[in-house]
Motif scaffolding. Structure first.
Motif, mmCIF file in Angstrom:
data_model
loop_
_atom_site.group_PDB
_atom_site.id
_atom_site.type_symbol
_atom_site.label_atom_id
_atom_site.label_comp_id
_atom_site.label_asym_id
_atom_site.label_seq_id
_atom_site.Cartn_x
_atom_site.Cartn_y
_atom_site.Cartn_z
ATOM 1 N N GLY A 391 0.834 -1.192 0.000
ATOM 2 C CA GLY A 391 0.000 0.000 0.000
ATOM 3 C C GLY A 391 0.865 1.236 0.000
ATOM 4 N N LEU A 392 0.218 2.371 -0.032
ATOM 5 C CA LEU A 392 0.932 3.637 -0.052
ATOM 6 C C LEU A 392 1.695 3.829 1.259
ATOM 7 C CD1 LEU A 392 -1.894 5.752 -1.627
ATOM 8 C CD2 LEU A 392 0.336 5.386 -2.663
ATOM 9 N N ALA A 393 2.950 4.208 1.132
ATOM 10 C CA ALA A 393 3.774 4.426 2.316
ATOM 11 C C ALA A 393 3.214 5.573 3.138
ATOM 12 C CB ALA A 393 5.217 4.734 1.896
ATOM 13 N N LEU A 475 10.172 -0.766 -1.684
ATOM 14 C CA LEU A 475 9.257 -0.015 -2.551
ATOM 15 C C LEU A 475 8.608 -0.979 -3.530
ATOM 16 C CD1 LEU A 475 11.309 3.196 -3.401
ATOM 17 C CD2 LEU A 475 9.522 2.935 -1.690
ATOM 18 N N ALA A 476 7.324 -0.755 -3.797
ATOM 19 C CA ALA A 476 6.608 -1.612 -4.734
ATOM 20 C C ALA A 476 7.198 -1.447 -6.130
ATOM 21 C CB ALA A 476 5.130 -1.269 -4.739
ATOM 22 N N GLN A 481 5.540 5.315 -4.826
ATOM 23 C CA GLN A 481 4.918 5.857 -3.623
ATOM 24 C C GLN A 481 4.444 4.761 -2.673
ATOM 25 O OE1 GLN A 481 4.957 9.081 -2.987
ATOM 26 N NE2 GLN A 481 5.893 9.498 -4.965
ATOM 27 N N SER A 482 4.508 3.522 -3.119
ATOM 28 C CA SER A 482 3.988 2.406 -2.332
ATOM 29 C C SER A 482 5.111 1.505 -1.847
ATOM 30 C CB SER A 482 2.995 1.584 -3.174
ATOM 31 O OG SER A 482 1.870 2.358 -3.518
ATOM 32 N N THR A 586 18.138 5.072 -4.137
ATOM 33 C CA THR A 586 16.676 5.028 -4.152
ATOM 34 C C THR A 586 16.108 6.004 -5.169
ATOM 35 O OG1 THR A 586 16.647 4.446 -1.822
ATOM 36 C CG2 THR A 586 14.613 5.308 -2.746
ATOM 37 N N ARG A 587 16.657 7.217 -5.196
ATOM 38 C CA ARG A 587 16.108 8.247 -6.080
ATOM 39 C C ARG A 587 16.110 7.796 -7.530
ATOM 40 N NH1 ARG A 587 18.188 12.060 -9.232
ATOM 41 N NH2 ARG A 587 20.318 11.582 -8.577
ATOM 42 N N GLN A 588 17.211 7.193 -7.992
ATOM 43 C CA GLN A 588 17.298 6.801 -9.396
ATOM 44 C C GLN A 588 16.564 5.494 -9.683
ATOM 45 O OE1 GLN A 588 21.661 7.501 -9.260
ATOM 46 N NE2 GLN A 588 21.361 8.388 -11.286
ATOM 47 N N SER A 589 16.471 4.631 -8.673
ATOM 48 C CA SER A 589 15.763 3.370 -8.906
ATOM 49 C C SER A 589 14.257 3.563 -9.003
ATOM 50 C CB SER A 589 16.080 2.372 -7.779
ATOM 51 O OG SER A 589 15.540 2.815 -6.542
ATOM 52 N N LEU A 590 13.744 4.711 -8.507
ATOM 53 C CA LEU A 590 12.301 4.942 -8.535
ATOM 54 C C LEU A 590 11.763 4.973 -9.962
ATOM 55 C CD1 LEU A 590 11.852 7.689 -5.783
ATOM 56 C CD2 LEU A 590 11.381 5.249 -5.624
#
Length: 834
Positions: A391-393, A475-476, A481-482, A586-590
């Motif tokens: 779900g949404l974090a 992160l999903a 955002q999830s 994390t920023r680039q993997s999003l």
């Protein structure tokens, strides 16, 4: 003077908003209605307040306390049974030994209370009633006064034929202590209906003061919306929290509005809310605290309470949304819709005008709701989804939920057991993992924290630590955002569906094991898990053969945690490696897209003359291959290529043919490949836990999904991209072939996929009818209904998480497969319409 705030009302006409909170605590311009009354009293020097409470009294006590935070003294008088307006005040008479003022805690007003008191004092009245001229007095008690202000008569809820005045009783009274002589103790007594008429009959001085200013009984949902509009239009003087910008827009502390968003005043945006690009907040929009407004959202004349999530494309017009509700992509709430607290509205659902949805209800994806939802849950979601709990974090998956979830999981184990925990590199993962570890410790379970680790390393850690289970937060894969919380058993594989149900029962019943202080679990940090992982992996392949092959590999780490493990593995294999994105971010993997990156790897493979390329997903589970010609393998091609390598290697080695486990949705070609090699093929469900469960059985050499997840059970019966790459290199070294040669020899696969929107309550009908359609054909009933044909098959399977039915079909060509899938989907749609 003292003041009495009457705050015992249930607010039944405001339900579902008052279903789980008292009416005086309803937010009005982002403050409880009663707080506005307290501020009004304080402004007129009433700093000693008695509050009469009944319905959900603790909510009021908890918020206001002793009143010191608001600059007043507050005490409470609770009703054990309903006593009426006068009876509730008499219940507090020990605090009221002198003249006092009475006012309701659930109205909106800025009436000059000092003027009412002065009028009362000047007339030497025993009781003075605050009156207000109203355009439509039918819903109120009318009070008729003489020129000197003395009251002539009362009319309770008159008809238009009885409206001889337009001055109504506001519920604001100034009273002398003698009033208690007219109120019987311990009985329901009302001021307007019982006490004041008796005073009038006895000739006791009774006056009415016609007040100027604003007064509104916020007793209905329509009045609630109107009250907000009046606040924003400055028709009533109340404090609005936040900083006022131009055009009547109030912005709360810490709130963010993207420059590409539009805000039309007047509007209120609460503390720490966030409005994303493309959103449009129209006039008379009120957002509470911590509201998240997604892209392309449109809100107009609506009130949104605290902690609400409005997903991309949501539309609200003239609606009210209760606390902590969750509206997903494209959901639409029409005029007059009221959503209670903690409701979930799925993607593209439509709630039509005037519908009321009571708290804690779920409106399924794509639903069109025409009538109020009071008791039924309308397809409530399961706690567990395909991968775990997602779900949404900080919206769906909050730290509070994580603690409870971990306590439920820990309760399924013996006290003193160990659970291995890990996370990805995201901040959300870090926060929620800490909450999960707290919950596990509270249930008496020890935690071995690997900190940042891939999913396969976490699974491996469960095994070497002797853990009773594992847990990881990431992160999903399809929504940055999830988050998803995943659970592993003592073998390191996903927990079974039976265990999921057990955790769900404990979670919803809150039937957790709570350990005493001396039984609380411990926390430790294993330090060499990745080294042990590498060592054991090397024991499962012929390292010398791989070294001798001298492979050249292009490898994309996808900014994931595999960059912590893979360099050590590759150094032992002697491979020459060109690394791409070889660090965790994390920023680039999003925004990572594996097919885009696979295309870049393809170019590097061709330019460097590499033997193969690969893209490992951020969690280290899934892998996408690129052959030596630069061709990016589809997931089906990847499955069949590895299967061919496994079968060829088994034939070369001789001995017992291997067993292969594959989902029931793969093409008939793999069946032919296994049959030709004498290998046993075991069909599995499409669910990951079932595939891993089957892969754990003795004799299974290879298992795979159709999404780039591959299992080599001899090392770990779960998806592992690192182990898959190592196994692929070892198999290529063993067979001496090139990846492109194997891909070129693969048979074509012609499978089509269709999706049919299916209400939850119709899924059983669909499956039963599909069984009837196929009663004369050979069926495979492992997961859904798979109907076999001479030239292929169809598979009809209800989605476990969404109101959908999936239809797969295979035939001799792409066009025939697509036609077969579309025909079945059409039949299902016709069934649903009929």
């Amino acid at each position: 003077m003292k003041a009495v705030i009457m705050a015992g009302g249930e607010g039944t006409r405001l339900r579902p908003l008052t279903s789980n909170q008292p009416k005086p605590m309803m937010p009005l311009a982002n403050r409880p209605m009663m707080e506005h009354i307290v501020e009004l009293l304080k402004a007129h020097d009433f700093d000693d307040i008695v509050v009469t409470v009944a319905y959900r009294a603790n909510a009021i006590r908890t918020y206001f306390g002793n009143g010191s935070e608001f600059g007043v003294r507050m005490v409470y008088a609770a009703e054990e049974a309903p006593l009426g307006t006068a009876g509730s005040v008499r219940n507090a008479m020990d605090e009221l030994g002198e003249r006092f003022l009475v006012i309701s805690g659930d109205v909106l007003t800025d009436i000059d209370l000092s003027a009412v008191v002065k009028f009362h004092r000047d007339r030497e009245s025993v009781a003075t009633i605050g009156l207000k001229a109203m355009d439509n007095p039918l819903e109120f008690g009318i009070v008729i006064t003489r020129p000197d202000g003395s009251i002539e008569r009362f009319l309770e809820k008159p008809s238009w034929g009885q409206v001889f005045s337009d001055t109504i009783n506001t519920g604001i009274y100034v009273l002398e202590p003698e009033i208690f002589d007219y109120i019987e103790p311990d009985k329901p007594v009302d001021f307007a209906a019982d006490v004041f008429p008796r005073l009038l009959d006895d000739g006791v001085p009774l006056f009415g003061y016609v007040a100027e200013g604003y007064w509104e009984d916020v007793g209905t949902l329509e009045a609630y919306i109107k009250a907000h509009q009046d606040v924003l239009d400055a028709r009533v003087s109340v404090g609005i929290p936040g900083f006022r910008l131009g055009e009547g827009v109030w912005l709360g502390e810490g709130s963010e509005i993207d420059p590409a968003a539009t805000v039309d005043g007047p509007a209120i945006i609460g503390d720490y809310s966030r409005v994303e690009a493309g959103a449009h907040l129209g006039e008379y929009t009120v957002l509470g605290s911590n509201v998240r407004v997604g892209t392309e959202v449109f809100v107009e004349r609506s009130v949104v309470h605290d902690n609400v999530y409005l997903g991309p494309g949501v539309r609200l017009r003239g609606a009210v949304v209760g606390r902590s509700s969750d509206l997903r992509r494209g959901a639409r709430l029409e005029e007059g819709v009221v959503l209670g607290d903690e409701c979930f509205v799925g993607d593209h659902a439509v709630i039509n005008p005037g519908v009321k949805v009571y708290p804690f209800k779920t409106v399924e994806h794509g639903a069109i709701v025409n009538s109020s939802i009071v008791w039924e849950s309308r397809g409530a979601r399961n706690l567990f989804g395909r991968l775990g709990v997602s779900g949404l974090a900080n919206v769906d998956i909050s730290p509070e939920l994580a603690v409870r979830l971990a306590m439920a999981y820990g309760t399924t184990m013996k006290r003193g057991s160990t659970v291995v925990a890990s996370r990805d590199t995201s901040r959300a993962g870090r926060v929620l993992k800490r909450a999960l570890m707290v919950g596990l410790n509270a249930a008496g379970v020890d935690v071995a924290d690997l900190e940042v680790a891939t999913v396969p390393v976490t699974r491996f850690g469960v095994r070497i630590e002797g853990g009773a289970g594992g847990i990881t937060v990431r992160l999903a894969p399809d929504d940055p955002q999830s988050v998803v919380v995943r659970f592993f058993d003592s073998s390191g594989i996903d927990i079974s569906e039976a265990t999921q149900k057990k955790i769900e029962r404990l979670f919803y019943r809150e039937d957790y094991r709570r350990s005493l202080a001396g039984e609380i679990g411990d926390l430790r940090f294993p330090v060499r898990t990745a080294e042990f992982y590498t060592a054991v992996l090397m024991e499962n392949v012929d390292v010398d053969a791989v070294r001798a092959a001298g492979f050249k590999v292009v490898l994309d780490y996808a900014y994931g945690a595999a960059s912590f493990v893979m360099p050590n593995v590759l150094s032992k294999l002697g491979a020459e490696v060109l690394s791409v994105n070889p660090y965790a971010s994390t920023r680039q993997s999003l925004t990572f897209d594996r097919w885009e990156h696979a295309a870049q790897v393809s170019q590097l493979v061709r330019a460097s003359g590499a033997h193969l390329g690969a893209v490992i997903d951020t969690d280290g589970e899934y892998i996408t291959f690129v052959d030596d010609t630069g061709h990016v393998l589809s997931d089906n091609e990847g499955l069949m290529t590895l299967l061919r390598l496994v079968l060829t290697d088994a034939e070369r080695r001789g001995g017992t043919p291997p067993t292969v486990a594959l989902p029931v949705s793969v093409g008939v070609q793999v069946e032919d490949m296994c049959e030709d090699a004498g290998a046993a093929l075991v069909w599995t469900k499409l669910s990951t836990p079932h595939l891993m469960e089957v892969a754990s059985r003795p004799g299974v050499r290879f298992a795979a999904s159709q999404e780039g997840g591959y299992i080599f059970p001899a090392f770990l019966p779960a998806y592992d991209a690192v182990a898959t790459l190592v196994e692929a290199l070892a198999l290529l070294a063993s067979t001496g072939g090139r990846l492109s040669e194997i891909v070129a020899g693969l048979p074509p696969v012609h499978v089509a996929h269709e999706v049919v929107v299916t209400p939850w309550e119709k899924k059983g009908l669909v499956m039963r009818t599909v069984m009837e359609w196929a009663k004369d054909r050979e069926l495979v009933l492992i997961d859904g209904v798979k109907t076999l044909y001479p030239d292929g098959w169809t598979l009809v399977l209800p989605d476990p998480e969404e109101p959908l039915t999936h239809v797969w079909a295979e035939s001799k060509t792409d066009a025939e497969a697509r036609a077969r899938a579309q025909e079945f989907a059409r039949r299902v749609r016709n069934l649903l319409r009929s």
